[in-house]
Design a protein around this motif. Structure first.
Motif, mmCIF file in Angstrom:
data_model
loop_
_atom_site.group_PDB
_atom_site.id
_atom_site.type_symbol
_atom_site.label_atom_id
_atom_site.label_comp_id
_atom_site.label_asym_id
_atom_site.label_seq_id
_atom_site.Cartn_x
_atom_site.Cartn_y
_atom_site.Cartn_z
ATOM 1 N N SER A 1 -7.536 1.527 3.402
ATOM 2 C CA SER A 1 -6.597 0.143 3.440
ATOM 3 C C SER A 1 -6.397 -0.097 5.133
ATOM 4 O O SER A 1 -6.264 0.998 5.738
ATOM 5 C CB SER A 1 -5.330 0.337 2.893
ATOM 6 N N LEU B 1 -2.725 -2.004 -6.109
ATOM 7 C CA LEU B 1 -3.454 -2.003 -4.680
ATOM 8 C C LEU B 1 -3.869 -3.195 -4.015
ATOM 9 O O LEU B 1 -4.638 -3.957 -4.595
ATOM 10 C CB LEU B 1 -4.526 -1.018 -5.052
ATOM 11 N N CYS B 2 -3.147 -3.248 -3.024
ATOM 12 C CA CYS B 2 -3.203 -4.477 -2.074
ATOM 13 C C CYS B 2 -3.116 -5.820 -2.759
ATOM 14 O O CYS B 2 -3.449 -6.795 -2.266
ATOM 15 C CB CYS B 2 -4.651 -4.276 -1.415
ATOM 16 N N THR C 1 0.649 -1.231 -0.088
ATOM 17 C CA THR C 1 0.142 0.135 -0.033
ATOM 18 C C THR C 1 0.908 1.217 -0.072
ATOM 19 O O THR C 1 2.092 1.087 0.098
ATOM 20 C CB THR C 1 -1.032 -0.025 1.077
#
Length: 220
Positions: A141, A171-172, A78
């Motif tokens: 997050s 993302l993630c 992240t």
């Protein structure tokens, strides 16, 4: 609860403060603590890895003044940056009803209620900790570490419109996931100061069963 606003602070410095506080909370020398803050630009890798989801190399990041940090939190990759509200609860969970599942639920609840206060409807996505606007747009997050039943690390809620740092990662680690922010979803600029005030209020509500002190003021 002891509430401390760390302002804009480097990732390593904030982590050192967390670890020192973690030891004190674990030893019973300090009560449950919530840190609120912002970080300069940094990309972090969690215990589940994340380097495979970084789209640029370390030398490029260094040239742009962007830090790359490995962390002890859960989750994948992240980003943190000014305009994102970061919250680190150093929290005893051993005797807290519901254990870790309830802890994550209550962190998510605090964020969902915060977003609602600004007219933004959000939701949970089963199997993916954090808060989402829909199945693929992530606004917050979450990833924590736990030592001897005390948590550290926490959550990151995107507030400002500029979330371009996420362009450098998947993302993630979720293909197709896209970042969004409170300001983007609300259609007008919202400040970190406004969001901090609301988030702290909603965090207190969500964690009321942990005997938060309603009159606790931030420590500088």
């Amino acid at each position: 609860m002891i509430l401390t606003d760390l302002g804009l602070i480097g990732y390593a410095q904030a982590e050192a403060i967390q670890l020192e506080t973690l030891e004190r909370v674990t030893a019973g020398e300090r009560g449950n603590t919530l840190f609120v803050l912002e970080h300069p630009r940094v990309i972090t890798l969690g215990r589940q890895g994340g380097a495979e989801n970084l789209h640029v190399d370390a030398s490029f990041l260094a040239a742009q003044g962007i830090e790359l940090a490995r962390t002890a939190r859960g989750g994948n990759i992240t980003c943190h940056f000014p305009g994102q509200l970061v919250a680190y609860p150093i929290w005893r969970v051993e005797k807290r009803p519901g254990g870790m599942r309830k802890f994550f639920h209550d962190m998510e609840e605090a964020v969902i209620a915060t977003c609602a206060a600004f007219g933004v409807e959000t939701t949970r996505r089963p199997g993916h900790p954090g808060v989402w606007v829909d199945e693929m747009r992530k606004i917050c997050s979450m990833g924590i570490g736990v030592r001897r039943w005390v948590t550290y690390h926490g959550l990151a809620l995107n507030v400002g419109r500029d979330v371009s740092l996420f362009n450098m990662i998947t993302l993630c680690g979720i293909q197709g996931a896209r970042p969004t922010s409170l300001s983007a979803e609300a259609g007008h600029d919202i400040t970190i100061k406004e969001v901090k005030h609301v988030f702290i209020r909603e965090f207190r509500k969500a964690f009321a069963d942990s005997a938060l002190a309603a009159d606790q003021t931030p420590q500088q």
